[in-house]
Write a protein that holds these residues in place. Structure first.
Motif, PDB file in Angstrom:
ATOM      1  N   THR A 139       0.821  -1.212   0.000  1.00 35.70           N
ATOM      2  CA  THR A 139       0.000   0.000   0.000  1.00 35.70           C
ATOM      3  C   THR A 139       0.854   1.260   0.000  1.00 35.70           C
ATOM      4  N   ARG A 140       2.014   1.211   0.643  1.00 31.15           N
ATOM      5  CA  ARG A 140       2.884   2.400   0.699  1.00 31.15           C
ATOM      6  C   ARG A 140       3.408   2.738  -0.692  1.00 31.15           C
ATOM      7  N   GLU A 141       3.712   1.729  -1.486  1.00 34.42           N
ATOM      8  CA  GLU A 141       4.215   1.966  -2.843  1.00 34.42           C
ATOM      9  C   GLU A 141       3.078   2.317  -3.813  1.00 34.42           C
ATOM     10  N   GLU A 142       1.930   1.684  -3.627  1.00 32.83           N
ATOM     11  CA  GLU A 142       0.796   1.940  -4.518  1.00 32.83           C
ATOM     12  C   GLU A 142       0.073   3.227  -4.145  1.00 32.83           C
ATOM     13  N   ASN A 143       0.264   3.671  -2.893  1.00 34.45           N
ATOM     14  CA  ASN A 143      -0.412   4.870  -2.396  1.00 34.45           C
ATOM     15  C   ASN A 143      -1.929   4.727  -2.485  1.00 34.45           C
ATOM     16  N   ASN A 144      -2.390   3.488  -2.287  1.00 36.86           N
ATOM     17  CA  ASN A 144      -3.824   3.222  -2.353  1.00 36.86           C
ATOM     18  C   ASN A 144      -4.108   1.893  -1.673  1.00 36.86           C
ATOM     19  N   THR A 145      -5.313   1.738  -1.142  1.00 35.54           N
ATOM     20  CA  THR A 145      -5.720   0.496  -0.484  1.00 35.54           C
ATOM     21  C   THR A 145      -6.950  -0.063  -1.195  1.00 35.54           C
ATOM     22  N   PRO A 146      -7.267  -1.335  -0.982  1.00 32.69           N
ATOM     23  CA  PRO A 146      -8.437  -1.915  -1.646  1.00 32.69           C
ATOM     24  C   PRO A 146      -9.726  -1.178  -1.287  1.00 32.69           C
ATOM     25  N   ASP A 147     -10.621  -1.119  -2.258  1.00 31.46           N
ATOM     26  CA  ASP A 147     -11.941  -0.518  -2.041  1.00 31.46           C
ATOM     27  C   ASP A 147     -13.000  -1.588  -1.785  1.00 31.46           C
ATOM     28  N   PHE A 148     -12.733  -2.795  -2.255  1.00 28.32           N
ATOM     29  CA  PHE A 148     -13.699  -3.892  -2.136  1.00 28.32           C
ATOM     30  C   PHE A 148     -12.941  -5.153  -1.742  1.00 28.32           C
ATOM     31  N   VAL A 149     -13.467  -5.898  -0.773  1.00 30.62           N
ATOM     32  CA  VAL A 149     -12.871  -7.170  -0.369  1.00 30.62           C
ATOM     33  C   VAL A 149     -13.986  -8.193  -0.182  1.00 30.62           C
ATOM     34  N   LEU A 150     -13.747  -9.392  -0.684  1.00 32.97           N
ATOM     35  CA  LEU A 150     -14.649 -10.526  -0.482  1.00 32.97           C
ATOM     36  C   LEU A 150     -13.852 -11.677   0.113  1.00 32.97           C
ATOM     37  N   GLU A 151     -14.310 -12.205   1.231  1.00 30.09           N
ATOM     38  CA  GLU A 151     -13.700 -13.381   1.833  1.00 30.09           C
ATOM     39  C   GLU A 151     -14.656 -14.557   1.679  1.00 30.09           C
ATOM     40  N   VAL A 152     -14.142 -15.658   1.110  1.00 27.29           N
ATOM     41  CA  VAL A 152     -14.913 -16.891   1.027  1.00 27.29           C
ATOM     42  C   VAL A 152     -14.553 -17.705   2.264  1.00 27.29           C
ATOM     43  N   ALA A 153     -15.436 -17.724   3.223  1.00 26.96           N
ATOM     44  CA  ALA A 153     -15.120 -18.254   4.550  1.00 26.96           C
ATOM     45  C   ALA A 153     -15.537 -19.716   4.692  1.00 26.96           C
ATOM     46  N   SER A 154     -15.160 -20.280   5.822  1.00 26.00           N
ATOM     47  CA  SER A 154     -15.536 -21.635   6.221  1.00 26.00           C
ATOM     48  C   SER A 154     -15.766 -21.622   7.726  1.00 26.00           C
ATOM     49  N   ARG A 155     -16.135 -22.771   8.283  1.00 26.51           N
ATOM     50  CA  ARG A 155     -16.347 -22.821   9.732  1.00 26.51           C
ATOM     51  C   ARG A 155     -15.087 -22.408  10.490  1.00 26.51           C
ATOM     52  N   SER A 156     -13.928 -22.795   9.947  1.00 25.00           N
ATOM     53  CA  SER A 156     -12.678 -22.528  10.663  1.00 25.00           C
ATOM     54  C   SER A 156     -12.208 -21.087  10.519  1.00 25.00           C
ATOM     55  N   THR A 157     -12.671 -20.366   9.478  1.00 21.99           N
ATOM     56  CA  THR A 157     -12.208 -18.985   9.257  1.00 21.99           C
ATOM     57  C   THR A 157     -13.291 -17.947   9.506  1.00 21.99           C
ATOM     58  N   TYR A 158     -14.530 -18.403   9.680  1.00 26.35           N
ATOM     59  CA  TYR A 158     -15.665 -17.487   9.770  1.00 26.35           C
ATOM     60  C   TYR A 158     -15.479 -16.468  10.893  1.00 26.35           C
ATOM     61  N   ALA A 159     -15.081 -16.953  12.068  1.00 25.33           N
ATOM     62  CA  ALA A 159     -14.929 -16.051  13.216  1.00 25.33           C
ATOM     63  C   ALA A 159     -13.831 -15.024  12.960  1.00 25.33           C
ATOM     64  N   ARG A 160     -12.710 -15.459  12.380  1.00 23.03           N
ATOM     65  CA  ARG A 160     -11.609 -14.530  12.102  1.00 23.03           C
ATOM     66  C   ARG A 160     -11.999 -13.527  11.026  1.00 23.03           C
ATOM     67  N   ASP A 161     -12.749 -14.006   9.995  1.00 23.68           N
ATOM     68  CA  ASP A 161     -13.166 -13.099   8.929  1.00 23.68           C
ATOM     69  C   ASP A 161     -14.077 -11.994   9.456  1.00 23.68           C
ATOM     70  N   LEU A 162     -14.896 -12.305  10.463  1.00 23.20           N
ATOM     71  CA  LEU A 162     -15.799 -11.309  11.024  1.00 23.20           C
ATOM     72  C   LEU A 162     -15.236 -10.660  12.287  1.00 23.20           C
ATOM     73  N   GLY A 163     -14.002 -10.988  12.599  1.00 21.70           N
ATOM     74  CA  GLY A 163     -13.377 -10.410  13.779  1.00 21.70           C
ATOM     75  C   GLY A 163     -12.083  -9.706  13.433  1.00 21.70           C
ATOM     76  N   GLU A 164     -10.981 -10.443  13.501  1.00 21.14           N
ATOM     77  CA  GLU A 164      -9.660  -9.850  13.294  1.00 21.14           C
ATOM     78  C   GLU A 164      -9.515  -9.230  11.911  1.00 21.14           C
ATOM     79  N   LYS A 165      -9.904  -9.975  10.860  1.00 19.99           N
ATOM     80  CA  LYS A 165      -9.751  -9.439   9.505  1.00 19.99           C
ATOM     81  C   LYS A 165     -10.645  -8.226   9.283  1.00 19.99           C
ATOM     82  N   MET A 166     -11.834  -8.306   9.818  1.00 21.20           N
ATOM     83  CA  MET A 166     -12.762  -7.188   9.660  1.00 21.20           C
ATOM     84  C   MET A 166     -12.193  -5.915  10.274  1.00 21.20           C
ATOM     85  N   GLU A 167     -11.512  -6.050  11.415  1.00 19.63           N
ATOM     86  CA  GLU A 167     -10.882  -4.914  12.074  1.00 19.63           C
ATOM     87  C   GLU A 167      -9.735  -4.367  11.236  1.00 19.63           C
TER      88      GLU A 167
END
Length: 293
Positions: free
Chosen positions: A87-115
């Motif tokens: 991001t420092r080199e591109e001087n831009n961050t993503p505008d849209f993100v989609l996570e394809v989750a599972s039982r093992s990643t669902y909590a992290r996708d809606l917790g740590e990653k979301m933050e």
């Protein structure tokens, strides 16, 4: 003595975090389909970058941290191949993100990653989808408002993306993108390939039918040409027959005329002979009379 040119030292960013890209066939296929579908949709926009499963490095205090979204879109950066996204080199961050989750990643996708997406990268829209119906709420979307995510409401069973200008929802049991302008679902690569193959097959069938029709038309044209040729030959034969008949009629007329002329000549000859005979008889009679006297 000319000094040596030395490269400016750069930070070394690993290109892999050693974690698996996806957990099931459905996860992997869905991620790839979403990436390729969005690439195709934005293929003519040179400043829209679509990628996924690519490490994004962002400043985190004195160090650089990373995250690897399954699917992400960045507006305002060049469309090119990248090994990582800094991001420092591109001087831009993503505008849209989609996570394809599972039982093992669902909590992290809606917790740590979301933050991370909200506070570190300021991702404007964030979506989480769980295939196979593994959780009670398999699809959820958020929009960043005042630095915090607010959950989006479903409209016509779809979530609207202002960043993409598209809508996201399940179509035939799988996550798909819907274009409200065309009122059609965007086709993933395999569906486009299948549709193209069907179109090609249909075109081939139409070409074969056209070829058969052309052959039949050619045969009919040849038959009509032969029929015209036969008709022309018959007309020529009839014309020759009429000409022959006219010539025979002219010959017969000339023969009749010749016969009439001969008959007239014979009649005149007989008439002359009778006149001469009458004269001879009259002279003979006159001589006899003189002798008797």
């Amino acid at each position: 003595m000319q000094g040596k040119i030395r490269a400016v030292p750069t930070l070394a960013y690993p290109e892999s975090d050693g974690k698996p890209m996806a957990e099931t066939d459905a996860h992997r296929d869905l991620i790839l389909d979403c990436i390729e579908t969005l690439k195709q949709h934005f293929k003519d926009e040179l400043d829209v970058y679509v990628s996924g499963n690519l490490l994004i490095y962002y400043p985190d205090g004195m160090n650089a941290a990373s995250v690897a979204p399954d699917v992400f879109v960045v507006r305002g950066v060049p469309k090119k191949r990248r090994r990582i996204y800094v991001t420092r080199e591109e001087n831009n961050t993503p505008d849209f993100v989609l996570e394809v989750a599972s039982r093992s990643t669902y909590a992290r996708d809606l917790g740590e990653k979301m933050e991370i997406y909200a506070s570190k990268l300021a991702v404007q829209e964030y979506y989480v989808y769980v295939p196979y119906g593994m959780v009670e709420s398999p699809f959820v979307g958020f929009r960043l408002v005042g630095g915090e995510y607010r959950e989006l409401d479903f409209v016509n069973e779809r979530l609207q993306s202002d960043v993409l200008g598209l809508e996201l929802g399940e179509h035939e049991g799988e996550l798909r993108f819907y274009n409200p302008l065309t009122e059609k679902w965007l086709q993933p690569p395999q569906e486009r390939a299948d549709a193209a193959e069907e179109i090609a097959e249909a075109a081939m069938e139409r070409a074969e039918e056209a070829e058969d029709f052309a052959e039949a038309a050619m045969e009919r044209a040849e038959q009509e040409a032969r029929a015209r040729q036969n008709a022309e030959e018959l007309v020529e034969q009839e014309a020759r027959a009429r000409q022959d008949a006219e010539e025979r009629a002219e010959q017969e007329a000339r023969a009749r005329q010749d016969a009439e002329e001969r008959a007239e000549q014979e009649a005149r000859a007989r008439q002359n002979a009778e006149v001469e005979l009458a004269k001879a008889l009259a002279e003979l009679k006159h001589l006899q009379a003189e002798t008797e006297s």
